[in-house]
Enzyme design. Sequence first.
Site, PDB file in Angstrom:
ATOM      1  N   LYS A 184       0.759  -1.198  -0.058  1.00 14.01           N
ATOM      2  CA  LYS A 184       0.022   0.067   0.062  1.00 14.01           C
ATOM      3  C   LYS A 184       0.812   1.250  -0.096  1.00 14.01           C
ATOM      4  CE  LYS A 184      -3.314   3.014   1.235  1.00 14.01           C
ATOM      5  NZ  LYS A 184      -2.250   4.222   1.112  1.00 14.01           N
ATOM      6  N   GLY A 241       4.880   3.809  10.813  1.00 15.02           N
ATOM      7  CA  GLY A 241       4.054   5.051  10.894  1.00 15.02           C
ATOM      8  C   GLY A 241       3.530   5.392  12.516  1.00 15.02           C
ATOM      9  N   SER A 242       2.491   6.113  12.405  1.00 15.28           N
ATOM     10  CA  SER A 242       2.026   6.550  13.655  1.00 15.28           C
ATOM     11  C   SER A 242       1.475   5.545  14.617  1.00 15.28           C
ATOM     12  CB  SER A 242       1.035   7.608  13.520  1.00 15.28           C
ATOM     13  OG  SER A 242      -0.037   7.204  12.787  1.00 15.28           O
ATOM     14  N   GLY A 245      -2.153   5.156  13.679  1.00 12.56           N
ATOM     15  CA  GLY A 245      -2.195   4.003  12.370  1.00 12.56           C
ATOM     16  C   GLY A 245      -1.946   2.686  12.508  1.00 12.56           C
ATOM     17  N   GLY A 246      -0.871   2.632  13.191  1.00 11.26           N
ATOM     18  CA  GLY A 246      -0.488   1.088  13.585  1.00 11.26           C
ATOM     19  C   GLY A 246      -1.354   0.488  14.410  1.00 11.26           C
ATOM     20  N   GLU A 265       5.839  -0.622  13.724  1.00 18.39           N
ATOM     21  CA  GLU A 265       6.651   0.178  14.329  1.00 18.39           C
ATOM     22  C   GLU A 265       6.174   1.602  14.359  1.00 18.39           C
ATOM     23  OE1 GLU A 265       8.655   3.150  14.313  1.00 18.39           O
ATOM     24  OE2 GLU A 265       9.930   2.775  12.719  1.00 18.39           O
ATOM     25  N   CYS A 302      11.848   8.213  13.450  1.00 19.05           N
ATOM     26  CA  CYS A 302      11.046   7.632  14.584  1.00 19.05           C
ATOM     27  C   CYS A 302      12.165   7.367  15.744  1.00 19.05           C
ATOM     28  CB  CYS A 302      10.827   6.167  14.128  1.00 19.05           C
ATOM     29  SG  CYS A 302      11.717   5.097  13.177  1.00 19.05           S
ATOM     30  N   GLU A 393       5.300  10.650  21.891  1.00 24.88           N
ATOM     31  CA  GLU A 393       6.009  11.403  20.718  1.00 24.88           C
ATOM     32  C   GLU A 393       5.445  12.648  20.212  1.00 24.88           C
ATOM     33  OE1 GLU A 393       7.987   9.548  16.706  1.00 24.88           O
ATOM     34  OE2 GLU A 393       5.857   9.144  17.048  1.00 24.88           O
TER      35      GLU A 393
END
Length: 526
Positions: A184, A241-242, A245-246, A265, A302, A393
Amino acid sequence: MKLAGLNLIGKTTSGKGTVTFKAVNPLTAEELPTTFREATEEEVALAVEQAESAFLPYRSKPAEERARFLEAIADEILALGENLIARCMEETALPEARLTGERGRTTNQLRLFAEVVREGWWADVRIDTAQPDRQPVPRPDIRQMHIPLGPVGIFGASNFPLAFSVAGGDTASALAAGCPVVVKAHPLHPGTSELVGRAILAAAKRTGMPDGVFSLIQGASNDVGMALVRHPGITAIGFTGSFRGGKALFDAANQRPVPIPVFAEMGSSNPVFILPGALKARKEKIAEGLAGSLTLGVGQFCTNPGLVVTDGSQDAGHFLELLGGQVSALTPGTMLSSGIRNNYLEGMERMNSAEGVNLIASSHQAGEENSVPARVFTAEADTFFHNPALEEEVFGPSTLNISARSKAELIRVAEALEGHLTATIHGTEEELQEYASLIAVLERKVGRIIFNGYPTGVEVCHAMMHGGPFPATTAPQTTSVGTAAIRRFARPVCYQDFPQSSLPLPLKDDNPLKIWRLVNGEWTKS
């Protein structure tokens, strides 16, 4: 190469969707040429079905052929030349030198995984031969090896348009394990993604890989990604990603009738502990290095050092003055998108309004689109203990100093941490002994501990661990960088009392692949 703006489903292109989007130049806020069509649920399903059809033929390919496929991908990416770099610069505002280096990292890790495939150790072959005369009961012949899971869904990252994207580490390790991949693409760099996707397909054609071994689907909405996660043919997910989202992908994968692993991650604040001896001996050098680390790539890593823990000494106060001076003198940078910029500025507002948190340095605000200032905040340890949200974060060029009043309080800060990707200790060798309890705490909190360095910069090598306990990742026992990443997309299978003629090649007595195996408790190639 002219961009088509279509989905790459195996060897064919498809554009059945009516939803369209364009990439935006972060520097100018102008839309870039080429309209991209978002994949429909039908197109996602077709990509997964083709991947499933390709699975058995692909996993049955000899190791040498799969290795050559990975190397061919690297060659085809390099063959794109400056067209790839130019498009990527337009879509990300990242400088040419950064992207050229990232392209090198991308191709190098593809070649590294090709060597892993050839060497075969990743299959972790274990053989315990039969002992028919053993008392009180005979031992059967038992042999174990890792096999690929099946089709894998990979999500491209926003901040690494090459190395953590279409042909990045997740894709390289999944293909190395023998898994077809459906990627994706990230909507911030769809043109870059299409170029790299076409390079992978050219490599597949050149090396005789089965149709469906790779597909690329586009989309700016969450619907496309969720359709991929929920398809029953997908056996694992790789994501960078965030946290939001994860976690959404993780939850969706675990709500399936047959749950699948999600290797997400999701970012980190990467605490940096600066011990008294280091502050006294080299506060100037540490301030300079830390300022460079927290503003590298406009803080869009990250591993950005978002927390700094010091004592309350005069040396610590002088260090913060030096760090503030370094940051104040910096030129603001351009973030990857207006959305990422807005999230960063919202995080800065939360810091500004948090009780007990003080802003001590800020770079100047520039007028360019999506530019942001770098900032340094400070707070007492008690403030941190009473406001756990300060640990979260903030994706961008800022850091929060936490001032501890004693060694015990500094260690208590470490104990209060959630999971992170990294932790850093600046100190002397003697202090490492004195602060052994700090190391013991951090071993339970992070995946990588750095001594007298900085967390930004993740080496791609055999020993690298890029992961950590939740909420940094959803699978703390795995890494997304380094050769051990291949194990995410494989699982062990045991064969008991099989005749030699029916055993997979890695398990046969004569070891035709000449790989390392654990035979009756001893590692050998014989």
